[in-house]
Each structure stands twice: as structure tokens, then as C-alpha cells.
Design an enzyme around this catalytic site. Structure first.
Site, short mmCIF file in Angstrom:
data_model
loop_
_atom_site.label_atom_id
_atom_site.label_comp_id
_atom_site.label_asym_id
_atom_site.label_seq_id
_atom_site.Cartn_x
_atom_site.Cartn_y
_atom_site.Cartn_z
N LYS A 1 13.01 -1.25 0.02
CA LYS A 1 11.63 -0.78 -0.01
C LYS A 1 11.61 0.70 -0.39
O LYS A 1 12.28 1.51 0.24
CB LYS A 1 10.95 -1.00 1.35
N ASP B 1 0.20 -4.95 13.05
CA ASP B 1 -0.23 -5.34 11.70
C ASP B 1 0.38 -6.69 11.31
O ASP B 1 1.10 -6.78 10.30
CB ASP B 1 0.20 -4.25 10.71
N SER C 1 0.81 -1.21 0.00
CA SER C 1 0.00 0.00 0.00
C SER C 1 0.85 1.27 0.00
O SER C 1 0.48 2.26 -0.63
CB SER C 1 -0.92 0.00 1.22
N LEU C 2 1.98 1.25 0.69
CA LEU C 2 2.79 2.46 0.82
C LEU C 2 4.05 2.44 -0.04
O LEU C 2 4.69 3.48 -0.20
CB LEU C 2 3.20 2.67 2.28
N GLY C 3 4.42 1.29 -0.56
CA GLY C 3 5.65 1.23 -1.34
C GLY C 3 5.77 -0.09 -2.06
O GLY C 3 4.85 -0.91 -2.07
#
Length: 636
Positions: free
Chosen positions: A187, A320, A169-171
Site C-alpha cells: 500500500k 471502518d 482514498s489515502l493510497g
């Protein structure tokens, strides 16, 4: 095959382009800078208040596709084909969340671990949001690496994969080799991330505040939950924070069965994270785990115990733990590979959770209701009178079973009804804990449908109660073992049995601590009762306490770590204490009284046969019928 990526196109590519599949949004002047990644709702309000073009435009983007999906569902329902088209509905929902960008994807990921809220068909589709997202352009990623590190890519890496290995989602993540030979994961953050998430969080927080004001039935702190989520999301966008989280995690939970990757700080910045590459298998890939000769159940037991330590011991926990963040290594270790979303739980909250477990075991629902006040679920001035019987009704069925018959989700499902009917509010920290545990249980059930998290968890709770010197847990242990002044031997025996199943249980050290505690100032309550406990009698004139003590000795002797001779130095040390000498005199006096009474009885009533316990074995009385039926509910 790896390629080097120092190309003019990569360096000159416009870093402001939007992520693949996501509509571009203009970023207003003065937006949050990447160098100050701290969530500040007041700053966001100042930034976006009055910017109706941005806010309404984004709100339209968020709402329109969902309205279209709802219209499709209702149309299919009216035609009687809804069930047939549900797979297409699920696919469309995933596509909408992907197109709406990182915030929506994060929400979808959270829903993908909530079988209590989402049907299995939609769960399966939303699970693809964990690691099946469209990547953004490689040239953008490579240019970002060079601008962040300040070197050409061929100077940083000997080679790097030509395409991302995974997109999140972020990278997205590339596999690379340093010039020194180490295999690493790189990442790289998605472009335009901070501006997009900032606007989304402003809108979501505003909607939460509006819903809280408008709907009185909503008692949970919606704004607080949004703020907690947003705070963790902002931390997740700072890859240097993720690196620090990884190192702290490994330091706190270092164990032969737990692993976290090494961070290469020389090549890590806010938007680029370079860490050790971990070769492993996702915990959801049961066939591959079996083919590798690994024990999936043992791996998840490792994860459960590590989570308990995170929540109840150190208070720094992985918020998470979805399947993409946990890997089974080929040497049998469990690897955590993503530390962007971590959270903390304060000491009084940790001890409060253990106290609640003890009160639940004791069926002390008055104290359990007060625990919810202490844990900030209820206001201090809340009338607990109607809540106490509601809690008793919720847990009556659960407490009739052993842990082997319970799962965490069933308990949270029962509680949700009570929390809706009474003025409960869910604290933000608790929402993350529930998400973490439900996710872990979902992974566990995927590996073994009969797996019960609470069955594995109770041995850890037992060893904490027996070994932790914290005053809060000493009080909880006393409440567990004493009922209206009566000592419950079966509870102590079951605690020892369960604690022995915890790999962290140090029996010898625990016994040394127990001896020191009994003869300390804090152990006065136990010394006051010890004489009565040891010389308590059954109807046949025998000492139940001494018989129980013999059974405990047998139980301890079966533990290979038990070395009674090693206790002699500590016994000799405490023997000189006035408290020990006074207790010795009391025990001797009671023993003489008991012996004299037995002698008189034998002389005056020589023909009376002493009944023996039918369950005696080898001269040692077994547990009475009441003790056998009063087994601790929360035992494996």
C-alpha cells in the site's frame, strides 16, 4: 504479469504532484510534517490562521461544485424531471467528492453506509468510493516506495504488478512477490496527503465551531466529533500505526474464524505498508460467496460476535468495517484487511452500554435515563423528568417484539427523535460506534435481508452477564434477575439458553465461577435471598423454587460440556467456608419446616386433593402462564 520497477523515471519523478483528479494546492511553509502524524487542532489553527488566500481558495473549491449540483437539482425539479435525472445527480455527487480529494472521499464513504440519511440510489453510487477511485501515477508510487524503503524496487520485490490492484482514498495497492517468495500487498500513500487533509480539517472544524455557536438547536459536540474523525484520519495516514493496529487486533481477537494479515516490517514505513496478501471474496459479492461453497450468514455472525468483543470486551474496535475491508477467505474464515481507522472505548463506557441493555430489558426507564447521564449523553444536572416518559414511548413498541423483529437501525431511528427534542449531545466515541454497527448491519442485510444484528448479539450479552466477574456486571445481573425482591426464574433460564448459543460460553467454567461467587463476600446479597427463592410456594403448596431448579438442571444437562462430577472439588472447597455452613443450616431449617407443615396438612386434611400444574411433564412442573408470557423481550 509482474514487472520490476527500478527505473530512472520512477526515481526522478516529482513526488509533489497532486493525486489524480484532485486540484493542486500550495502547501505553506511550516506545514505538518509527515514524521509527526498527530492531530493537533491548535497547531493547525496557528498554521492557517491569517492565510486567507489558502483558506478562502480551498473553501471556494469545496463550495462551488455543490452549488452547481444544487442548482441543477432545483432546475430539474422546476421542470418536473428531477426523478428522471436522479441517477445523473448521484453520479455527479460521487465525481465531486472524488475531485475534492481524500477528506471529501472519507466523508462520502461514511455516508455510503448510512441508509438512514441517504437514499438507495445515492448509496449505491457513493459505495463506489470504497474501491473505485482513480489511481495516481505509477511512477510517483514507485519513487515513493524507493525513497521510503531506501532500496531500488528490484532489490525489494522479485516482481510487482504494473498497475495498482485497487485505489482508495489515502493510497493505492499493488500486488507483489518478495524475493523469499511471499505474496504481499503493497500500500502506497497518495502524494501531498498531509497538507491537503490538514487544510480541509481546519476548515471543517472552523465551520463546525461556527455552526455550534450559531444554531442553538445543535446540541451534539460537533467540534468533538470532527476532532475524533480527524484524529483517526491522521492515524490512518501513518502506515506504521496501521501495522501496529493489525498486530494488536490479531492478538486481542485471535480466533479460528478470524484472520488478519502479517505485516512485513522490513518493508514498511510511514507512507508504505507491506503486508501478507489475502485471497478472498468481498462480503457484498453474494454470488461468488455461494459459488465458493461458503455460508454468508455464518460469516456475518462471525463479524457481529467479533465486533461485540471489540466494543464490549476489549474496547479496541474497527471503526471502518466497510465491505472493502472485510473478506471471506476460501477456507471459511473472515479476514480484516485494513486497520487504519481504529478507535477505543473506555471500560466505564463498555459497562455502561451493557447496563443500558439490562435496564432496557427490565423496562426500567428511570435507570435508563441515568445511564445516558453516565455515558455522557446528558449533563449531570439535566432534569430527567420529561425524558423518562419519552424514552418509554420510544421503546414501548420495540419491547413488545422479540429481537428477531428488531434491527439496530430501527432503534437508532427512534432514539434520534428523542435526542433532537431534549438536550442530548452525541459523544464523539459513540458516533464511531454507531457508524461501525450500522455499517456491519448494512453488510449483513445485503447478505440476508432477514438478518437481525441484535438477534445474534444477545447470546453474547447473556454469556457476558453470566460469566464476567466485574462488579458492574454483577450488579447488572442482579438487577436483571431480581424484581422488587422476587427472583425471576424465567430470566435466568432465558439467559442460559441464549448464552449457550454463544460459541465463547464456557458452561463448566461459568458454574465454577458462580459457586465461588455465591459464597464470596460479593455474593452476600444472593445468599440472603437464596433460601426464600428456593422455597417459594405456589398456591398448591408445592415449591416453585425447587421445581424451577429441576428445570434448570434439565437445561444444564442438555449441554454436552456440562460435567457435574467436575464441580465436586469446588463444592468441597466452599463447603468449609462459614458462609456455606450458615446457608446449609438455613436451607435445612426451612426444609424441615416445610416438611412438618406438609405432614400436618396430610394428617388433618387427608381427603383434600392437591391440584397439579396442567403443564407438568414427567412429574416436573412446567412454567406457569405468567412465566410463559413474561419471556425476556430480548431473546432470539
Amino acid at each position: 504479469m509482474g514487472v520490476t520497477l527500478s527505473t530512472p523515471a520512477a526515481r526522478q519523478h516529482n513526488l509533489g504532484s497532486a493525486a489524480a483528479g484532485s486540484p493542486a494546492l500550495p502547501i505553506p511553509p511550516g506545514s505538518v510534517s509527515q514524521s509527526s502524524l498527530r492531530y493537533d487542532p491548535e497547531q493547525l489553527a496557528r498554521q492557517y490562521r491569517g492565510r486567507w488566500d489558502l483558506v478562502l481558495g480551498r473553501l471556494f473549491q469545496l463550495i462551488t461544485p455543490f452549488l452547481g449540483l444544487l442548482a441543477w437539482v432545483f432546475w430539474d425539479r422546476w421542470r418536473g424531471v428531477e426523478q428522471k435525472h436522479r441517477p445523473q445527480h448521484a453520479i455527479r455527487l460521487r465525481e465531486i467528492l472524488t475531485q475534492l480529494g481524500p477528506t471529501a472521499i472519507k466523508i462520502g464513504q461514511a455516508l455510503s453506509t448510512r441508509p438512514d440519511l441517504v437514499s438507495p440510489l445515492f448509496l449505491e453510487e457513493l459505495a463506489k468510493l470504497q474501491d473505485e477511485l482513480p489511481p495516481f501515477e505509477n511512477a510517483v508510487a514507485f519513487a515513493l516506495i524507493e525513497s521510503e524503503i531506501g532500496q531500488p524496487t528490484d532489490k525489494i520485490f522479485r516482481e510487482i504488478s504494473s498497475e495498482p490492484i485497487a485505489a482508495a482514498s489515502l493510497g493505492q495497492v499493488y500486488q507483489a512477490y518478495l524475493h523469499t517468495g511471499e505474496k504481499v500487498a503493497v500500500k502506497v500513500q497518495r502524494p501531498d496527503l498531509i497538507g491537503r487533509i490538514s487544510l480541509d480539517m481546519y476548515i471543517i472544524r472552523s465551520l463546525a465551531a461556527w455552526a455550534k455557536r450559531t444554531f442553538r438547536r445543535i446540541r451534539s459536540d460537533l467540534v468533538g466529533i470532527v476532532d475524533e474523525f480527524a484524529g483517526r484520519l491522521y492515524e490512518e495516514m501513518d502506515y506504521t500505526q496501521e501495522g501496529r493496529n493489525a498486530e494488536r487486533f490479531l492478538e486481542l481477537y485471535r480466533h479460528p474464524s478470524i484472520y488478519a494479515p502479517k505485516i512485513y516490517w522490513e518493508y514498511t514505513r510511514t507512507k508504505v505498508l507491506t503486508m501478507e496478501w489475502i485471497d478472498g471474496i468481498k462480503l457484498t459479492q453474494l454470488d461468488k460467496i455461494t459459488a465458493a461453497g461458503l455460508d454468508g450468514r455464518h460469516l456475518i455472525e462471525i463479524g457481529v460476535n467479533c465486533s461485540l468483543k471489540q466494543l464490549l470486551e476489549h474496547g479496541f474496535f474497527h471503526a471502518d468495517p466497510h465491505p472493502g475491508n472485510l473478506l471471506a477467505m476460501y477456507d471459511g474464515r473472515l479476514a480484516y484487511i485494513d486497520f487504519g481507522m481504529m478507535s477505543t472505548i473506555q471500560p466505564h463506557q463498555r459497562y455502561g452500554l451493557i447496563k443500558a441493555i439490562v435496564h432496557l430489558v427490565n423496562r426500567d426507564f428511570v435507570a435508563l435515563a441515568q445511564d445516558y447521564v453516565d455515558l455522557e449523553f446528558l449533563d449531570p444536572d439535566t432534569d430527567l423528568t420529561p425524558i423518562i416518559p419519552a424514552l418509554e414511548a420510544v421503546f414501548a413498541e420495540a419491547l413488545g417484539s422479540s429481537v428477531a423483529e428488531l434491527n439496530f437501525k430501527s432503534i437508532t431511528d427512534r432514539l434520534s427523535g428523542v435526542m433532537y427534542d431534549f438536550p442530548f449531545r452525541v459523544p464523539a466515541y459513540y458516533a464511531l460506534i454507531i457508524r461501525s454497527l450500522l455499517t456491519l448491519e448494512g453488510i449483513a442485510i445485503g447478505l440476508d435481508p432477514n438478518f437481525k444484528v441484535l438477534s445474534v448479539a444477545y447470546p453474547y450479552v447473556a454469556q457476558r452477564l453470566l460469566t464476567d466477574p466485574a462488579p458492574e456486571l454483577r450488579t447488572s445481573l442482579r438487577e436483571l434477575l431480581f424484581n422488587q425482591g422476587q427472583f425471576r426464574w424465567n430470566r435466568l433460564e432465558n439467559l442460559l439458553r441464549n448464552a449457550a448459543n454463544s460459541e465463547d460460553f464456557d458452561l463448566q467454567g461459568s458454574l465454577e465461577k458462580a459457586v465461588e461467587f455465591i459464597f464470596s463476600e460479593r455474593g452476600a446479597f444472593l445468599r440472603e435471598r437464596l433460601v426464600d427463592v428456593l422455597f417459594s410456594s405456589s398456591g398448591n403448596g408445592t415449591s416453585d423454587g425447587l421445581a424451577h431448579l429441576q428445570r434448570l438442571w434439565e437445561l444444564l444437562s442438555r449441554n454436552p460440556t456440562f460435567q457435574p462430577l467436575q464441580l465436586l472439588p469446588i463444592v468441597a472447597k466452599v463447603a468449609a467456608k462459614p458462609e456455606a455452613q450458615q446457608l446449609g443450616r438455613q436451607l435445612a431449617s426451612r426444609w424441615l419446616q416445610r416438611s412438618a407443615a406438609r405432614l400436618i396438612r396430610d394428617l388433618l386434611l387427608p381427603d383434600v386433593e392437591k391440584p397439579s400444574s396442567p403443564s407438568s411433564r414427567n412429574g416436573i412442573p412446567g412454567p406457569s402462564a405468567s412465566e410463559r408470557t413474561a419471556q425476556l423481550p430480548l431473546t432470539a
